[in-house]
Design a protein around this motif. Structure first.
Motif, short mmCIF file in Angstrom:
data_model
loop_
_atom_site.label_atom_id
_atom_site.label_comp_id
_atom_site.label_asym_id
_atom_site.label_seq_id
_atom_site.Cartn_x
_atom_site.Cartn_y
_atom_site.Cartn_z
N VAL A 11 1.49 16.05 7.83
CA VAL A 11 0.53 15.05 8.31
C VAL A 11 0.50 13.89 7.33
N GLY A 12 0.76 12.70 7.85
CA GLY A 12 0.72 11.50 7.02
C GLY A 12 -0.59 10.76 7.26
N THR A 13 -1.32 10.51 6.20
CA THR A 13 -2.62 9.83 6.33
C THR A 13 -2.52 8.37 5.89
N HIS A 14 -3.64 7.67 5.93
CA HIS A 14 -3.74 6.27 5.50
C HIS A 14 -2.87 5.33 6.33
N VAL A 15 -2.74 5.67 7.61
CA VAL A 15 -1.98 4.79 8.51
C VAL A 15 -2.61 3.39 8.54
N ASP A 16 -3.93 3.35 8.35
CA ASP A 16 -4.63 2.06 8.39
C ASP A 16 -4.22 1.15 7.24
N CYS A 17 -3.55 1.69 6.24
CA CYS A 17 -3.11 0.88 5.10
C CYS A 17 -1.68 0.34 5.31
N CYS A 18 -1.07 0.67 6.45
CA CYS A 18 0.32 0.27 6.70
C CYS A 18 0.42 -0.61 7.95
N GLU A 24 6.71 4.02 11.04
CA GLU A 24 7.92 4.71 11.49
C GLU A 24 8.94 4.85 10.36
N VAL A 25 9.06 3.80 9.54
CA VAL A 25 9.99 3.85 8.41
C VAL A 25 9.59 4.97 7.45
N LYS A 26 8.29 5.03 7.15
CA LYS A 26 7.80 6.06 6.23
C LYS A 26 7.94 7.46 6.84
N LEU A 81 6.39 15.00 11.84
CA LEU A 81 5.22 14.50 11.12
C LEU A 81 4.26 13.77 12.06
N VAL A 82 2.98 14.02 11.87
CA VAL A 82 1.94 13.34 12.63
C VAL A 82 1.26 12.32 11.70
#
Length: 218
Positions: A11-18, A24-26, A81-82
């Protein structure tokens, strides 16, 4: 990596910072790094096993060889990954739905269709009632034998044996309702009916830069 047939959902968090294109790259970068890590682990295990097999006296390393072969045989399923924004309630609900969708997948979790005997539910309900009762201490710790005697006071659990209770506790430990460290000698007779107490205690004891904080005290 040490649990047989484990399933991992990154799970990848802090999407709001990207930025949207960054996400998608990350995501691809993280999944590639995970794949590389697993490939390296597989290669290292094969290397260690080969070294033991070709050592001068391989019979001295049978135990190590068996442990390595067991680890090599274990499968590890990595799901896609979500990416979530933890400040957005909709994203949290989306993550919850994704987890439930995977958990219901019989190919990933063959035991999901296993039917539990009614007594499992009865004991679970009785333990929940005990944990929520006014006489229960905040720490939620209870001696295993005392817990058995408390449960046996219920009319429909009067014939509950210690062996069956232990089987049920293993199940309840796996689903996170209770914590029972049966493999630790000093804790095998203690059941934690309030796992959140342990979390609170660990947060007090295990913290960032703890050694430096202790050393700073005169």
């Amino acid at each position: 990596m040490r649990v047989p047939n484990s399933v991992v959902l990154p799970v990848g968090t802090h999407v709001d910072c990207c930025r949207e294109e960054e996400v998608e790259v990350k995501r691809h970068d993280i999944m590639a790094k995970i794949a590389a890590m697993l490939a390296e682990r597989k290669s290292n295990l094969a290397h260690f096993i080969d070294n033991l097999e070709h050592s001068e006296e391989p019979e001295f390393y049978v135990d190590q060889w068996e442990r390595l072969k067991e680890m090599e045989s274990r499968t590890l399923t990595i799901l896609n990954l979500v990416a979530v924004n933890c400040t957005d309630h909709c994203d949290i609900k989306k993550l919850e739905a994704t987890i439930l969708e995977h958990v219901k997948n019989e190919e990933l979790f063959p035991e999901v269709v296993r039917v539990l005997p009614p007594i499992y539910r009865q004991v679970e309900a009785a333990i929940v009632d005990t944990a929520q009762s006014e006489e229960m201490a905040d720490h939620g710790m209870m001696d295993l034998q005392y817990l058995l005697s408390k449960l046996s006071q219920c009319e429909h659990l009067a014939n509950l044996s210690r062996e069956l209770l232990q089987d049920i506790l293993r199940y309840l430990h796996r689903i996170g309702l209770v914590v029972w460290y049966e493999e630790i000698k000093h804790l095998e007779s203690t059941v934690f009916l309030q796992p959140t107490f342990l979390i609170t205690m660990f947060k007090l004891l295990v913290r960032y830069r703890l050694v430096q904080q202790l050393e700073s005290i005169s």
